[in-house]
Every structure is written in structure tokens, then in C-alpha cells.
Design a protein around this motif. Structure first.
Motif, PDB file in Angstrom:
ATOM      1  N   SER A  81      44.663  -6.364  24.593  1.00 45.82           N
ATOM      2  CA  SER A  81      46.104  -6.284  24.363  1.00 45.82           C
ATOM      3  C   SER A  81      46.874  -6.126  25.672  1.00 45.82           C
ATOM      4  CB  SER A  81      46.436  -5.138  23.407  1.00 45.82           C
ATOM      5  OG  SER A  81      45.980  -3.906  23.932  1.00 45.82           O
ATOM      6  N   THR A  82      46.360  -5.332  26.601  1.00 37.25           N
ATOM      7  CA  THR A  82      47.027  -5.182  27.890  1.00 37.25           C
ATOM      8  C   THR A  82      46.979  -6.486  28.671  1.00 37.25           C
ATOM      9  OG1 THR A  82      46.529  -2.827  27.977  1.00 37.25           O
ATOM     10  CG2 THR A  82      47.021  -3.896  30.071  1.00 37.25           C
ATOM     11  N   ALA A  83      45.846  -7.171  28.643  1.00 36.29           N
ATOM     12  CA  ALA A  83      45.732  -8.461  29.336  1.00 36.29           C
ATOM     13  C   ALA A  83      46.730  -9.460  28.759  1.00 36.29           C
ATOM     14  CB  ALA A  83      44.306  -8.991  29.235  1.00 36.29           C
ATOM     15  N   SER A  84      46.870  -9.490  27.443  1.00 40.28           N
ATOM     16  CA  SER A  84      47.821 -10.400  26.799  1.00 40.28           C
ATOM     17  C   SER A  84      49.247 -10.047  27.194  1.00 40.28           C
ATOM     18  CB  SER A  84      47.674 -10.335  25.282  1.00 40.28           C
ATOM     19  OG  SER A  84      46.387 -10.728  24.895  1.00 40.28           O
ATOM     20  N   TYR A  85      49.571  -8.774  27.141  1.00 40.69           N
ATOM     21  CA  TYR A  85      50.913  -8.323  27.527  1.00 40.69           C
ATOM     22  C   TYR A  85      51.219  -8.689  28.980  1.00 40.69           C
ATOM     23  CZ  TYR A  85      54.573  -5.283  29.223  1.00 40.69           C
ATOM     24  OH  TYR A  85      55.702  -4.810  29.835  1.00 40.69           O
ATOM     25  N   GLN A  86      50.248  -8.486  29.859  1.00 37.25           N
ATOM     26  CA  GLN A  86      50.474  -8.803  31.266  1.00 37.25           C
ATOM     27  C   GLN A  86      50.696 -10.299  31.476  1.00 37.25           C
ATOM     28  OE1 GLN A  86      46.979  -6.795  32.724  1.00 37.25           O
ATOM     29  NE2 GLN A  86      48.169  -5.021  33.401  1.00 37.25           N
ATOM     30  N   SER A  87      50.001 -11.134  30.738  1.00 34.01           N
ATOM     31  CA  SER A  87      50.219 -12.581  30.834  1.00 34.01           C
ATOM     32  C   SER A  87      51.619 -12.951  30.358  1.00 34.01           C
ATOM     33  CB  SER A  87      49.170 -13.345  30.019  1.00 34.01           C
ATOM     34  OG  SER A  87      47.895 -13.195  30.602  1.00 34.01           O
ATOM     35  N   VAL A  88      52.039 -12.388  29.244  1.00 34.46           N
ATOM     36  CA  VAL A  88      53.388 -12.648  28.733  1.00 34.46           C
ATOM     37  C   VAL A  88      54.432 -12.127  29.712  1.00 34.46           C
ATOM     38  CG1 VAL A  88      55.021 -12.036  26.900  1.00 34.46           C
ATOM     39  CG2 VAL A  88      52.698 -12.734  26.314  1.00 34.46           C
ATOM     40  N   SER A  89      54.202 -10.954  30.264  1.00 36.19           N
ATOM     41  CA  SER A  89      55.139 -10.377  31.234  1.00 36.19           C
ATOM     42  C   SER A  89      55.280 -11.272  32.467  1.00 36.19           C
ATOM     43  CB  SER A  89      54.658  -8.980  31.630  1.00 36.19           C
ATOM     44  OG  SER A  89      55.579  -8.362  32.489  1.00 36.19           O
ATOM     45  N   LEU A  90      54.161 -11.803  32.947  1.00 39.35           N
ATOM     46  CA  LEU A  90      54.212 -12.728  34.084  1.00 39.35           C
ATOM     47  C   LEU A  90      55.032 -13.972  33.728  1.00 39.35           C
ATOM     48  CD1 LEU A  90      50.513 -12.456  35.311  1.00 39.35           C
ATOM     49  CD2 LEU A  90      52.547 -11.821  36.642  1.00 39.35           C
ATOM     50  N   ALA A  91      54.822 -14.508  32.542  1.00 42.84           N
ATOM     51  CA  ALA A  91      55.564 -15.696  32.107  1.00 42.84           C
ATOM     52  C   ALA A  91      57.054 -15.395  31.983  1.00 42.84           C
ATOM     53  CB  ALA A  91      55.009 -16.211  30.780  1.00 42.84           C
ATOM     54  N   LEU A  92      57.387 -14.264  31.398  1.00 46.27           N
ATOM     55  CA  LEU A  92      58.796 -13.908  31.218  1.00 46.27           C
ATOM     56  C   LEU A  92      59.515 -13.678  32.545  1.00 46.27           C
ATOM     57  CD1 LEU A  92      58.609 -11.560  28.102  1.00 46.27           C
ATOM     58  CD2 LEU A  92      59.468 -13.917  28.210  1.00 46.27           C
ATOM     59  N   SER A  93      58.752 -13.315  33.566  1.00 41.28           N
ATOM     60  CA  SER A  93      59.363 -13.131  34.883  1.00 41.28           C
ATOM     61  C   SER A  93      59.404 -14.441  35.672  1.00 41.28           C
ATOM     62  CB  SER A  93      58.621 -12.051  35.674  1.00 41.28           C
ATOM     63  OG  SER A  93      57.325 -12.503  36.034  1.00 41.28           O
ATOM     64  N   GLY A  94      59.044 -15.548  35.011  1.00 39.28           N
ATOM     65  CA  GLY A  94      59.104 -16.847  35.650  1.00 39.28           C
ATOM     66  C   GLY A  94      57.875 -17.211  36.462  1.00 39.28           C
ATOM     67  N   ARG A  95      56.851 -16.417  36.403  1.00 38.77           N
ATOM     68  CA  ARG A  95      55.618 -16.661  37.159  1.00 38.77           C
ATOM     69  C   ARG A  95      54.608 -17.337  36.239  1.00 38.77           C
ATOM     70  NH1 ARG A  95      54.032 -11.222  39.417  1.00 38.77           N
ATOM     71  NH2 ARG A  95      52.526 -12.467  40.559  1.00 38.77           N
ATOM     72  N   TRP A  96      54.935 -18.561  35.845  1.00 40.46           N
ATOM     73  CA  TRP A  96      54.141 -19.300  34.869  1.00 40.46           C
ATOM     74  C   TRP A  96      52.730 -19.576  35.345  1.00 40.46           C
ATOM     75  CZ3 TRP A  96      55.396 -19.676  29.977  1.00 40.46           C
ATOM     76  CH2 TRP A  96      56.717 -19.447  29.618  1.00 40.46           C
ATOM     77  N   ALA A  97      52.574 -19.959  36.588  1.00 40.81           N
ATOM     78  CA  ALA A  97      51.227 -20.258  37.100  1.00 40.81           C
ATOM     79  C   ALA A  97      50.349 -19.010  37.048  1.00 40.81           C
ATOM     80  CB  ALA A  97      51.294 -20.812  38.515  1.00 40.81           C
TER      81      ALA A  97
END
Length: 126
Positions: A81-97
Motif C-alpha cells: 500500500s505504501t509503494a502504491s501510494y508513493q507511485s501515485v504521489s510521484l505521478a500527482l507531482s508530475g514525476r510520471w517517469a
């Protein structure tokens, strides 16, 4: 599952969560970068360990080992769950790669680690 096994499972889960917190905090203080390396490392090492535990049970170890160590300790230690949240957080901050590398990379590394653990357990079982 006996009452003792249930207590051991709960205690192991608590210990796994504490181990994750301590390790995550220590690694995060020392290693800063574009990805959540502490979470990745925890999930990869947990997958490797779960592969070893599963392999040991498949080779004849007591299934209670799977429950206590696999479900309990490693369930508390790893954190999808933390790994998933961190991936979503990166995407939401515009860091898609970084989000894709974190999500897909973590999944690939964890699958490889689990397979390595299973293979190592099979080799040790002879």
C-alpha cells in the motif's frame, strides 16, 4: 490454527511492522533520491524472504512457519500500500517517469526476488 499460532502470528506481524518502520526511517535518513528507495528495498527483501519461507514449506517445513513468518512477520514488514501510494504521489507531482519506474520496477524486482527465494529454498532442500 491453534490459539498459540494465532498469538505468534499477531506478535510476528507487530515485529515486522516495527522492523519496517525502523529500517525505513534509517534508510530514508541516509539515502535521498528520486525514488522511495527504502520502501523498494523493504519490499524486495520481503519478497525474497517470502520466497525462501514458501520454498521451505513446499519442501516439507511446518505450514505454521508460513503463517507466522510469511503472513505475520513479512506481512507486517512489507508494504504494498505504501509503494502504491508513493507511485501515485510521484505521478500527482508530475514525476510520471519516476512513478512508472517505481511502480513497475518495484513489481518486477519483487517478483524476481520471490522467484530467487523459491529457487534458493529448492536448491537448499536438495
Amino acid at each position: 490454527m491453534s490459539p498459540l499460532e494465532a498469538l505468534l502470528l499477531g506478535a510476528a506481524g507487530g515485529l515486522g511492522a516495527v522492523a519496517r518502520y525502523v529500517l525505513d526511517t534509517a534508510v530514508s535518513r541516509r539515502i535521498r533520491g528520486p525514488l522511495p528507495f527504502a520502501t523498494i528495498g523493504i519490499n524486495v527483501t520481503g519478497s525474497l524472504a517470502l520466497g525462501l519461507v514458501t520454498g521451505a514449506v513446499l519442501a516439507g517445513a511446518d505450514p505454521a512457519v508460513q503463517a507466522v513468518l510469511g503472513t505475520g512477520f513479512l506481512g507486517g514488514y512489507t508494504t504494498f500500500s505504501t509503494a502504491s501510494y508513493q507511485s501515485v504521489s510521484l505521478a500527482l507531482s508530475g514525476r510520471w517517469a519516476a512513478a512508472v519506474v517505481n511502480g513497475v520496477g518495484t513489481l518486477a524486482l519483487c517478483l524476481a526476488a520471490a522467484l530467487l527465494g523459491l529457487a534458493a529454498a529448492a536448491a537448499l532442500a536438495g
